[in-house]
Each structure stands twice: as structure tokens, then as C-alpha cells.
Motif scaffolding. Structure first.
Motif, PDB file in Angstrom:
ATOM      1  N   VAL A 155       0.839  -1.194   0.000  1.00 57.84           N
ATOM      2  CA  VAL A 155       0.000   0.000   0.000  1.00 57.84           C
ATOM      3  C   VAL A 155       0.876   1.247   0.000  1.00 57.84           C
ATOM      4  CG1 VAL A 155      -1.606   1.360   1.385  1.00 57.84           C
ATOM      5  CG2 VAL A 155      -1.962  -1.096   1.109  1.00 57.84           C
ATOM      6  N   PHE A 156       1.941   1.184   0.816  1.00 58.97           N
ATOM      7  CA  PHE A 156       2.812   2.361   0.890  1.00 58.97           C
ATOM      8  C   PHE A 156       3.617   2.532  -0.400  1.00 58.97           C
ATOM      9  CE2 PHE A 156       1.842   1.581   5.314  1.00 58.97           C
ATOM     10  CZ  PHE A 156       1.515   2.859   5.729  1.00 58.97           C
ATOM     11  N   VAL A 157       3.960   1.415  -1.049  1.00 58.84           N
ATOM     12  CA  VAL A 157       4.633   1.523  -2.345  1.00 58.84           C
ATOM     13  C   VAL A 157       3.700   2.198  -3.346  1.00 58.84           C
ATOM     14  CG1 VAL A 157       5.594   0.216  -4.277  1.00 58.84           C
ATOM     15  CG2 VAL A 157       6.102  -0.475  -1.931  1.00 58.84           C
ATOM     16  N   GLN A 163       5.897   5.478  -9.145  1.00 60.65           N
ATOM     17  CA  GLN A 163       4.690   5.474  -9.969  1.00 60.65           C
ATOM     18  C   GLN A 163       3.461   5.711  -9.098  1.00 60.65           C
ATOM     19  OE1 GLN A 163       5.701   4.964 -13.069  1.00 60.65           O
ATOM     20  NE2 GLN A 163       7.743   4.394 -12.313  1.00 60.65           N
ATOM     21  N   GLY A 164       3.679   5.927  -7.831  1.00 60.77           N
ATOM     22  CA  GLY A 164       2.566   5.967  -6.877  1.00 60.77           C
ATOM     23  C   GLY A 164       1.821   7.290  -6.891  1.00 60.77           C
ATOM     24  N   PHE A 165       0.861   7.359  -5.996  1.00 62.86           N
ATOM     25  CA  PHE A 165      -0.068   8.486  -5.945  1.00 62.86           C
ATOM     26  C   PHE A 165       0.656   9.796  -5.632  1.00 62.86           C
ATOM     27  CE2 PHE A 165      -3.603  10.862  -3.977  1.00 62.86           C
ATOM     28  CZ  PHE A 165      -4.499  10.769  -5.032  1.00 62.86           C
ATOM     29  N   PHE A 166       1.471   9.782  -4.585  1.00 63.04           N
ATOM     30  CA  PHE A 166       2.193  10.993  -4.200  1.00 63.04           C
ATOM     31  C   PHE A 166       3.606  11.035  -4.786  1.00 63.04           C
ATOM     32  CE2 PHE A 166      -0.660  10.190  -0.507  1.00 63.04           C
ATOM     33  CZ  PHE A 166      -1.467  11.306  -0.662  1.00 63.04           C
ATOM     34  N   GLY A 167       3.962   9.968  -5.530  1.00 68.51           N
ATOM     35  CA  GLY A 167       5.335   9.813  -6.014  1.00 68.51           C
ATOM     36  C   GLY A 167       5.890  11.040  -6.726  1.00 68.51           C
ATOM     37  N   PRO A 168       5.242  11.492  -7.791  1.00 68.66           N
ATOM     38  CA  PRO A 168       5.787  12.634  -8.545  1.00 68.66           C
ATOM     39  C   PRO A 168       5.988  13.867  -7.671  1.00 68.66           C
ATOM     40  CG  PRO A 168       3.995  11.569  -9.735  1.00 68.66           C
ATOM     41  CD  PRO A 168       4.033  10.949  -8.379  1.00 68.66           C
ATOM     42  N   TRP A 169       4.995  14.136  -6.810  1.00 71.84           N
ATOM     43  CA  TRP A 169       5.083  15.323  -5.946  1.00 71.84           C
ATOM     44  C   TRP A 169       6.285  15.199  -5.003  1.00 71.84           C
ATOM     45  CZ3 TRP A 169       4.991  16.582  -0.770  1.00 71.84           C
ATOM     46  CH2 TRP A 169       4.744  17.927  -0.467  1.00 71.84           C
ATOM     47  N   VAL A 177      10.547   8.889   0.865  1.00 71.81           N
ATOM     48  CA  VAL A 177       9.746   8.135   1.817  1.00 71.81           C
ATOM     49  C   VAL A 177      10.059   6.653   1.663  1.00 71.81           C
ATOM     50  CG1 VAL A 177       7.412   7.498   2.505  1.00 71.81           C
ATOM     51  CG2 VAL A 177       7.929   9.865   1.877  1.00 71.81           C
ATOM     52  N   LEU A 178       9.868   6.192   0.431  1.00 70.44           N
ATOM     53  CA  LEU A 178      10.126   4.789   0.144  1.00 70.44           C
ATOM     54  C   LEU A 178      11.628   4.528   0.110  1.00 70.44           C
ATOM     55  CD1 LEU A 178       7.689   3.105  -0.149  1.00 70.44           C
ATOM     56  CD2 LEU A 178       8.047   3.013  -2.611  1.00 70.44           C
ATOM     57  N   PHE A 179      12.018   3.317   0.482  1.00 69.33           N
ATOM     58  CA  PHE A 179      13.423   2.921   0.516  1.00 69.33           C
ATOM     59  C   PHE A 179      14.222   3.868   1.404  1.00 69.33           C
ATOM     60  CE2 PHE A 179      12.026   1.925  -3.974  1.00 69.33           C
ATOM     61  CZ  PHE A 179      11.501   0.705  -3.601  1.00 69.33           C
ATOM     62  N   ALA A 180      13.564   4.409   2.412  1.00 68.99           N
ATOM     63  CA  ALA A 180      14.227   5.310   3.357  1.00 68.99           C
ATOM     64  C   ALA A 180      13.558   5.130   4.716  1.00 68.99           C
ATOM     65  CB  ALA A 180      14.113   6.755   2.893  1.00 68.99           C
ATOM     66  N   VAL A 181      14.105   5.770   5.703  1.00 68.83           N
ATOM     67  CA  VAL A 181      13.592   5.594   7.062  1.00 68.83           C
ATOM     68  C   VAL A 181      12.099   5.957   7.203  1.00 68.83           C
ATOM     69  CG1 VAL A 181      13.897   6.261   9.465  1.00 68.83           C
ATOM     70  CG2 VAL A 181      15.890   5.895   8.019  1.00 68.83           C
ATOM     71  N   PRO A 182      11.639   7.084   6.616  1.00 65.32           N
ATOM     72  CA  PRO A 182      10.212   7.414   6.792  1.00 65.32           C
ATOM     73  C   PRO A 182       9.275   6.298   6.339  1.00 65.32           C
ATOM     74  CG  PRO A 182      11.382   9.269   5.839  1.00 65.32           C
ATOM     75  CD  PRO A 182      12.351   8.122   5.849  1.00 65.32           C
ATOM     76  N   GLY A 183       9.599   5.648   5.232  1.00 59.01           N
ATOM     77  CA  GLY A 183       8.759   4.569   4.730  1.00 59.01           C
ATOM     78  C   GLY A 183       8.700   3.403   5.700  1.00 59.01           C
ATOM     79  N   ILE A 184       9.872   3.060   6.230  1.00 58.29           N
ATOM     80  CA  ILE A 184       9.946   1.947   7.192  1.00 58.29           C
ATOM     81  C   ILE A 184       9.126   2.287   8.438  1.00 58.29           C
ATOM     82  CG2 ILE A 184      11.507   0.582   8.634  1.00 58.29           C
ATOM     83  CD1 ILE A 184      13.661   1.063   6.530  1.00 58.29           C
ATOM     84  N   ALA A 185       9.291   3.522   8.896  1.00 59.17           N
ATOM     85  CA  ALA A 185       8.539   3.949  10.081  1.00 59.17           C
ATOM     86  C   ALA A 185       7.037   3.909   9.801  1.00 59.17           C
ATOM     87  CB  ALA A 185       8.976   5.348  10.501  1.00 59.17           C
TER      88      ALA A 185
END
Lengths: 320, 349
Positions: A155-157, A163-169, A177-185
Motif C-alpha cells: 500500500v505504501f509503495v 509510480q505511486g499516488f504521491f510519487g511525482p510530488w 519516503v520509500l526505501f528510506a527511514v520514513p517509509g519503514i517507520a
């Protein structure tokens, strides 16, 4: 993956069915609670079965426990220390291992803190007020338990990926976020959300609102009422929820695996590192990290037992 | 402090818990709100305390609009049926709570708080329990501590919600007397809710009888007992014999047969005759307005209770009569019955 989903769907009594520290693949200790559900009452006086049958049943249970719980636990520690204590300590002092431990602790602190706040708020709202959509909210709180952690990660991916919803922004603002600490948290917060709320709701419902009403009629403000009356009354339940939340946050594998990206020394948590090391045939290192998680499980189990006793008493000890 | 409640309406969904209620409580009174469960008495109490809000109407305490203030600002002592003591605090800290949460500007220093708590624990005669936890106390002790806690804030009024409802009969009796004595000492305007008529009649200066969200009668205990204003009050307070009668043009009929009693100005139509059990005089057969056969006699204390099957009633109407012990009664005996005092109310529905 985590086996507890079926156990905690009971809407009212998380306490009686709560999983032990679920430490996922690396730690067989997580199976312990599955094999041995906590009895609700102590059946000391129920001597209905004849002696031999009792003996057979007890022997079966002990054998099962030994094979499925004690043995794997012993194996973990035996493997971890197979090259001696020096090798064990050396492997834990490696930068990759240290980084994984640090990241795991950081993620645990963040997710426990957030879930503490949100969990208390959610439980408060559900236990003390009546509003439309309450049932829906209760169902929603359980969602992370009923969804496979891998899906939670996905879901977070879908939300934050390239390619995700907030990805481009996010990319245009250079936020990772992804592949980083915020995503894991985020993934960990999601997966561990129900623990605090779930352990508080039955407790707060049982306690009702009378003590709060009494406090208010005695002139206490809302905050005074919360910190002087509500919080002390739920503190053991809260600690219990925090404990389980912490154990799961540190042990979470599936959701974190999906969002972490497995960047060595950066986004690997302890469970992820255990798997990577194992796949690279570094058994000592792998089991050394696993032994840390297993120890966490054992500590969690002990603290949990103490807290459960406190919860059952529901009262401070006499004479203090 | 005087309390005035005007035209209060409170609905829970379609159910009207309070239906246009007016009530005045004088300074220093000890008032009982008496009624069956669901009569709205607790709701009224909670509205006065600020723990519930009315849909319409006004509440004033000592001339001030109470609805403009929240519960924490009304300085109202509230005692809950199930005590609601803070379970994680000692008895001492429970009583001190109201003093400790006061705004810093007016908060007393620690020594004064200790002195005040000690004083209150002395007042409820439980100073020796100061360091116990609520779970270690008996029900009666808990309720006295709850009262001390409510009194700590020097409440302008004291509200008690079924204060003795959760206690066993013997403790309840003791606490009733104790509450009366306490009230005559501290003289704070007090309202207590009860469904126990004996409790209301024994403790209160005035009794407010409620039913279905309305006030049926307000009066002294003697008033509501001797001069019940409505059929409900007569039936609810004290034990009554109720007989369905017809009133027409000043004569009263039971099952078509005229009864030799005056209608006392009751309106014509289907009515109910109310007689207290001890107001039915038993005489020889042939005397009295009613006649019946004694079915069974039980004696206890100063009275004997006779079950009498009425002649001429619909079917086999059996009534219970309290007679003095000196009147010999035998099962099977035919007796004449004459109501000494009675009331006739129009039958509802």
C-alpha cells in the motif's frame, strides 16, 4: 509470516488472546504463544480426568513445546555462539549490524510513540463516547491485523513509490519516503497500530466514565482529569499495549521488507539483516542478530507476564 | 443555596426522560427525588450537577444561571451510586483531590489541605482508613469516603445519586440515620435520588415523587403518604389495596354492586378505589361496605396480615389487609370490611 492474525480477531479481549512478542521468521520464540494459549482461569480444582490420562496429556504438551519452542530457541543461541563468544561479539560490532540495530531501535521508538498517542486517543473516543460510525472505527482499528503485512507494505509503495499516488510530488520536492527511514517507520506504525488501542478499549469500557465525572464535578479540568484519573487507571494496560507494539515494531519483517529497499547499512532493520546474512551463508552473524531478537522476545514475555498479573489485580498492591 | 429548575425537557432519542419539570429547592433542605427506575430522577440530578444537559429549560443555583457553567465550575458535590472513588488513590488522596485540582491562585498549601482532609475524615468517622485504597473498604465505608470527597470542595449544594442503593439493608439503615444527622450538622442544601420510598420518607424534609419524566407530587413525607395527589403516588408509596370501581352521580359501585361509601366528589366514570392495608377495618359479617371470606392469616410483629377473597368482586378478587393482632381471625371466616380512609382516582386509560 506472522501467525497471530487469527488469534487477535476477538473484538473484546485482546488481553486473553494477545500474541507474544511476534518476532517473525528469525525467532521461533514467536510460536510459543500459538502453541500455548493462556488459560483464562486456573483450573486447579478441576480434577476430572484420571491420572494416566492427565499424564499423557501433560507429556504431549511438554513434548510439543520442547520440539517446537525450546529446541529452535536453543538452536538459535547454539548457532550464534558456535564460533565462541568473541566471534559473536565481533559480528555484532560490525557496522552493518550496528546500523541495523540503530535503525530498528529508531523505528521502534517512532512507531511506539505515535501509536501511544493515537492509540490512547482512539481508545478514549471509542470507550467513553457514543457517536455514529463507532463500529466502523473499531473495525478500522483492526484492519492492520487482518491484512497481510506484505499487502500493508505494498500500500505504501502504491502511495509513495515513483509510480505511486504521491510519487511525482515527493520526487519534485526531493522527499524520500520509500526505501528510506520514513517509509519503514510508516509501514511499522501501520502494522503495529492496533496493539495500544486494542489493549485499552476493553479496559476503558469496563472502567466507564464515573471516575472522570467525579473528577470533573470536583472541579478538575479536562487535562487534570486525564492525567490524574484516566491515565493512572489505564497505565498497566497501556504499558502492556506498548510492550506488544514494541516487540512487533522491532520484529516486523513483511511490511518493512517491501518498503525498505534493502540498502545495506542504511535501510536494513534487524529482521531484514538476519535474512540477508542467512542467505549469504553467514550463519554465525545471522544467528547472532537473531539471538538478539530472541532475547527481546524472552524479555517481552517476562514483562508481559508481570503486566498481566498487574492488570488482573487491577489495583495497586495493598499497603504501599 | 436555593436551587430552581424551570421547565426542563430532556429527551434520549424518542424517550422523554424529563417532560417539562419545575422544581424549587429551598436553602438548607434535604430533598428526596423518589420514583421508579426510568422516572427521570437521576437525569434531573445529573442536569443540576452539569453532568447532563437539558434540551430546554433553565437551572439556577443561588440565583445564578447554572447552565452557563460546566460541571467543574458549579461547585456541586456529587455522590455516585457506585461511589466512583479513584481506585489508584488512597482514601486520603481521594478526599484531597478536589483541593489539589484547584487553580493555583486559590489552591491551599499542603498543610491546610492535610488539615482539611483530616477534618473531613473525622467528620465521616473514617480517619483511621486514610492510607487504605478504595478496594480495601466495605461498601458503606466507600460511600462515606465518597461523601467526604464531595464535601471537600465546600459544595454549594450536595447531590446524591442512589447513595445507598448498592449497600445491604442493614448498612443502608445505618447510613440513612447518619446522613440525616450529618445534614443537620452541616446544613448544605441536598438532593438525593432514591427508588426506596422508606428511605425517602425517613430521611428527607420534602419528597418529590416522579413518574415518567414528570413530577407527580411534592410534599413532606407525611403529605405524600397521607394525602397522595395522584393514583400513581398512592400506589407507589405505602402498600395499597386497589379496587376497580365505577362512580356515577355520587355513588360508588364495585362489580355493579353499590358500595356504601361516599364518592367524595370523585368524577363519574371508571375509577380506582385506593385503601391503605391498615385502613381497611375488619368487622363481623354483614357490617361494612364490603364482605369477604378470610383465606389465610399470617401473623408477624404488631400486625396480622389477612388474605380475604371479596364477595361480589370480579372473579376471585383477593386483597391483603393488615389488622391488629387482638382481632381473632380464622381462615374461612366471613368478615365485613369498611374502609376507614380511602381515595378514589379516575382510572387512566
Amino acid at each position: 509470516m506472522s501467525t497471530e492474525t487469527g488469534l487477535v480477531t476477538s473484538p473484546t479481549q485482546l488481553r486473553a488472546y494477545a500474541p507474544a512478542a511476534d518476532l517473525n521468521v528469525s525467532s521461533p520464540a514467536s510460536r510459543k504463544e500459538v502453541a500455548r494459549p493462556r488459560p483464562v482461569t486456573s483450573p486447579d480444582n478441576l480434577r476430572t480426568e484420571p491420572g494416566p490420562i492427565r499424564f499423557v496429556i501433560i507429556a504431549l504438551a511438554v513434548t510439543f513445546l520442547s520440539v517446537f519452542v525450546v529446541l529452535p530457541l536453543v538452536v538459535v543461541f547454539a548457532q550464534a555462539f558456535s564460533k565462541g563468544i568473541t566471534a559473536y561479539l565481533a559480528t555484532l560490532a560490525e557496522p552493518e549490524a550496528l546500523s541495523a540495530i540503530r535503525l530498528t531501535l529508531l523505528v521502534a521508538v517512532v512507531s511506539v510513540t505515535l501509536n501511544l498517542v493515537f492509540g490512547v486517543i482512539a481508545a478514549w473516543a471509542i470507550a467513553k463516547f457514543d457517536f455514529t460510525g463507532k463500529t466502523f472505527l473499531i473495525t478500522l482499528i483492526d484492519l492492520p491485523f487482518s491484512v497481510s503485512p506484505v499487502i500493508s507494505g505494498l500500500v505504501f509503495v502504491l502511495l509513495f513509490g515513483a509510480q505511486g499516488f504521491f510519487g511525482p510530488w515527493l520526487q519534485s520536492h526531493d522527499i524520500h519516503v520509500l526505501f528510506a527511514v520514513p517509509g519503514i517507520a510508516l509501514a511499522t506504525v501501520f502494522v503495529t497500530f492496533p496493539f495500544v488501542a486494542r489493549s485499552l478499549i476493553p479496559l476503558m469500557q469496563e472502567q466507564g466514565t464515573q471516575e472522570e465525572e467525579a473528577a470533573i464535578s470536583l472541579g478538575a479540568s479536562g487535562l487534570q482529569t486525564f492525567f490524574r484519573v484516566t491515565l493512572p487507571n489505564i497505565k498497566w494496560g497501556l504499558l502492556y499495549g506498548v510492550l506488544l507494539c514494541n516487540a512487533r515494531a522491532m520484529g516486523e519483517f513483511g511490511a518493512v521488507s517491501v518498503v525498505s529497499g534493502h540498502i545495506r547499512g542504511e535501510t536494513n532493520t534487524m529482521p531484514l539483516l538476519v535474512e540477508i546474512l542467512y542467505n549469504e551463508y553467514q550463519f554465525v552473524s545471522s544467528f547472532a542478530i537473531a539471538s538478539l531478537l530472541a532475547m527481546l522476545a524472552l524479555i517481552t514475555l517476562v514483562v508481559k507476564t508481570v503486566l498481566e498479573r498487574r492488570l488482573d489485580e487491577g489495583q495497586p498492591p495493598s499497603g504501599d | 443555596m436555593a436551587i430552581e429548575v424551570r421547565n426542563i425537557v430532556k429527551k434520549f432519542g424518542a424517550f422523554a426522560a424529563l417532560d417539562h419539570v419545575d422544581l424549587k429547592v429551598d436553602d438548607g433542605e434535604l430533598l428526596a427525588l423518589l420514583g421508579p427506575s426510568g422516572s427521570g430522577k437521576t437525569t434531573l440530578l445529573r442536569i443540576i450537577a452539569g453532568l447532563d444537559w437539558p434540551d430546554a429549560g433553565e437551572v439556577s443555583i443561588d440565583g445564578e444561571d447554572a447552565l452557563a457553567r460546566g460541571a467543574s465550575e458549579r461547585q456541586v458535590g456529587f455522590v455516585f451510586q457506585h461511589y466512583a472513588l479513584f481506585r489508584h488513590m488512597t482514601v486520603f488522596e481521594n478526599v484531597a483531590f478536589g483541593l489539589r485540582v484547584q487553580p493555583r491562585a486559590i489552591r491551599k498549601d499542603e498543610a491546610s489541605i492535610r488539615a482539611r482532609v483530616k477534618e473531613l475524615l473525622d467528620l465521616v468517622q473514617l480517619d483511621w482508613l486514610a492510607n487504605r485504597y478504595p478496594s480495601q473498604l466495605s461498601g458503606g465505608q466507600r460511600q462515606r469516603i465518597a461523601l467526604a470527597r464531595a464535601l471537600a470542595i465546600e459544595p454549594r449544594i450536595l447531590l446524591l445519586d442512589e447513595p445507598f442503593g448498592a449497600l445491604d439493608a442493614k448498612v443502608r439503615k445505618e447510613l440513612r440515620q447518619w446522613l440525616r444527622t450529618l445534614h443537620s450538622e452541616i446544613h448544605v442544601t441536598s438532593i438525593f435520588v432514591t427508588h426506596d420510598q422508606e428511605e425517602a420518607l425517613e430521611v428527607a424534609n420534602r419528597v418529590v415523587v416522579m413518574d415518567k419524566g414528570r413530577i407527580e407530587q411534592i410534599g413532606t413525607p407525611g403529605d405524600v403518604y397521607d394525602n397522595p395527589a395522584t393514583a400513581f403516588v398512592h400506589g407507589f408509596i405505602g402498600e395499597s389495596i386497589v379496587l376497580p370501581v365505577d362512580v356515577s352521580g355520587g355513588s360508588v359501585r364495585l362489580g355493579g354492586r353499590p358500595l356504601n361509601i361516599a364518592a367524595n366528589g370523585a368524577a363519574s366514570g371508571a375509577s380506582k378505589l385506593f385503601v391503605r392495608r391498615h385502613d381497611m377495618q375488619i368487622g363481623p359479617a354483614g357490617t361494612g361496605a364490603l364482605e369477604g371470606a378470610v383465606r389465610h392469616v399470617r401473623s408477624f410483629g404488631p400486625i396480622q396480615r389477612a388474605e380475604v377473597t371479596l364477595n361480589g368482586g370480579e372473579g376471585n378478587t383477593v386483597i391483603e389487609i393488615d389488622a391488629p393482632r387482638d382481632r381473632e381471625l380464622q381462615a374461612g371466616e366471613i368478615v365485613g370490611l369498611q374502609p376507614r380512609r380511602y381515595r378514589i382516582f379516575a382510572a387512566q386509560d
